[in-house]
Design an enzyme around this catalytic site. Structure first.
Site, PDB file in Angstrom:
ATOM      1  N   CYS A 103      -2.008   5.731   9.116  1.00 47.35           N
ATOM      2  CA  CYS A 103      -2.297   4.446   8.470  1.00 47.35           C
ATOM      3  C   CYS A 103      -3.378   4.714   7.424  1.00 47.35           C
ATOM      4  CB  CYS A 103      -2.735   3.417   9.514  1.00 47.35           C
ATOM      5  SG  CYS A 103      -4.176   3.924  10.492  1.00 47.35           S
ATOM      6  N   ARG A 111       0.842  -1.200   0.000  1.00 51.33           N
ATOM      7  CA  ARG A 111       0.000   0.000   0.000  1.00 51.33           C
ATOM      8  C   ARG A 111       0.877   1.250   0.000  1.00 51.33           C
ATOM      9  NH1 ARG A 111      -4.635  -0.485   4.493  1.00 51.33           N
ATOM     10  NH2 ARG A 111      -5.500   1.262   3.293  1.00 51.33           N
TER      11      ARG A 111
END
Length: 285
Positions: free
Chosen positions: A238, A181
Site C-alpha cells: 500500500c 493513486r
C-alpha cells in the site's frame, strides 16, 4: 477453532473471555494517518485492561528510506510488548478505531515477531461500544510480560522481491491503494504517483468494509478475480505497509497464510528514483 476464530474475535465473545481468570492481553493500537493521535482516543475511553501501544513509535521503525512504517527493531519491539504485558504463548487481542487497519498491522507485527495466538477485535472499539459493553478511562498497570521476539515468522518482501513477484507470470503483487493513486492520477502523501510495474490494483474497500471482513467464500472469490490462485505466490503493498497488513490478514482468512507483506510499500519504492514507476489502469501501463 476455525481459521476465522483464530484470527478474529467478536465483541461479545471477547467480553466473555475477559471474565475468565486469565483473560487475553488487550492492546489498543488506535492510530490515524493525520489528525489527533490515537493515544488521545485511548485516554477518552478504552476496553477495560487494554494497554495503548503506539503504531508509529513502538510497532514500527523510524521512517526513512525503508518507508514510512518500516520493520521495528526487534529488541525495541520486545521491550514495548513486554511493557504492555505480552506473555509468551498467551493470547493477545488487538483493536483500533474501527477501520481495522492499524489493528491489522499490530496483528501482523506480533505474528511476524513469532507470537501466537493473536486476534483482531472485529469492528474495533466501535463494535465494543455498540454491543453496550463497558469502557474505562483508567490506564492499567500490567505485570511485565516475558515474550521473546523472533523476527521472520511471517514472510516479507523488499523492493527487489516485490518487483520480481509483480513481474512473474505465476505470482500476484496486490496494490491495495485507491485506484487514482495506483493509476498515478493523485498522490496525497508520497512524492511520486503510480504503481510497481506488474502490480494488480485491488483497493481495500473491495475486500473489507467499515473494518469488517465478508464471509470467507466471498473473500476467496474477490481475490481469485484479482488473479490470486491457490498455487500462485501472493504479496501486498500500500502506501506504507499498514493497509496492506490488513490485506494480508484478509488473505489469511481466505486460506493464504503464506501471503507476504511488502513492508516498505510505495513509500520505500519511490525512495529510490531509479526504480520504475507505472501509471494507468493496467499493471504494466
Amino acid at each position: 477453532m476455525s481459521g476465522t476464530e483464530e484470527l478474529l474475535v467478536e465483541a461479545d465473545q471477547l467480553a466473555a473471555e475477559l471474565d475468565r481468570a486469565d483473560p487475553p492481553t488487550l492492546l489498543d493500537v488506535r492510530w490515524r494517518l493525520a489528525g489527533p493521535p490515537g493515544r488521545d482516543d485511548y485516554a477518552a475511553g478504552h476496553l477495560p485492561g487494554a494497554v495503548f501501544v503506539d503504531l508509529d513509535t513502538e510497532l514500527c521503525g523510524r521512517p526513512g528510506a525503508a518507508g514510512r512504517h518500516p520493520l521495528p527493531d526487534p529488541a525495541q519491539l520486545e521491550a514495548a510488548l513486554r511493557a504492555a504485558g505480552v506473555r509468551a504463548g498467551h493470547p493477545v487481542v488487538v483493536y483500533d478505531g474501527g477501520d481495522g487497519m492499524s489493528a491489522a498491522r499490530g496483528w501482523w507485527t506480533l505474528r511476524w515477531a513469532g507470537h501466537r495466538p493473536v486476534r483482531l477485535l472485529h469492528g474495533g472499539f466501535p463494535a465494543w461500544v455498540a454491543a453496550g459493553l463497558p469502557t474505562s478511562t483508567e490506564p492499567p498497570s500490567p505485570a511485565p510480560g516475558d515474550v521473546t521476539v523472533a523476527p521472520g515468522a511471517l514472510p516479507v518482501l523488499d523492493a527487489g522481491a516485490a518487483a520480481r513477484l509483480a513481474a512473474a507470470d505465476i505470482g500476484v503483487l496486490l496494490d491495495v491503494r485507491a485506484a487514482p493513486r495506483y493509476r498515478g492520477e493523485a498522490e496525497p502523501i508520497d512524492p511520486v504517483a503510480g504503481h510497481v510495474p506488474g502490480a494488480v490494483n485491488l483497493p481495500a474497500p473491495e475486500y473489507v468494509g467499515d473494518g469488517r471482513f465478508p464471509a470467507v467464500e466471498a473473500l476467496r472469490e474477490r481475490f481469485a478475480a484479482a488473479g490470486v490462485t491457490d498455487a500462485a505466490p501472493v504479496g501486498a503493498y500500500c502506501g506504507s505497509g499498514v493497509t496492506a497488513a490488513q490485506a494480508v490478514l484478509a488473505l489469511h482468512l481466505a486460506g493464504r497464510p503464506d501471503a507476504a507483506l511488502y513492508v516498505g510499500s510505495w513509500s520505500n519504492w519511490v525512495a529510490d528514483p531509479a526504480r520504475p514507476v507505472a501509471t494507468g489502469e493496467t499493471p504494466e501501463s
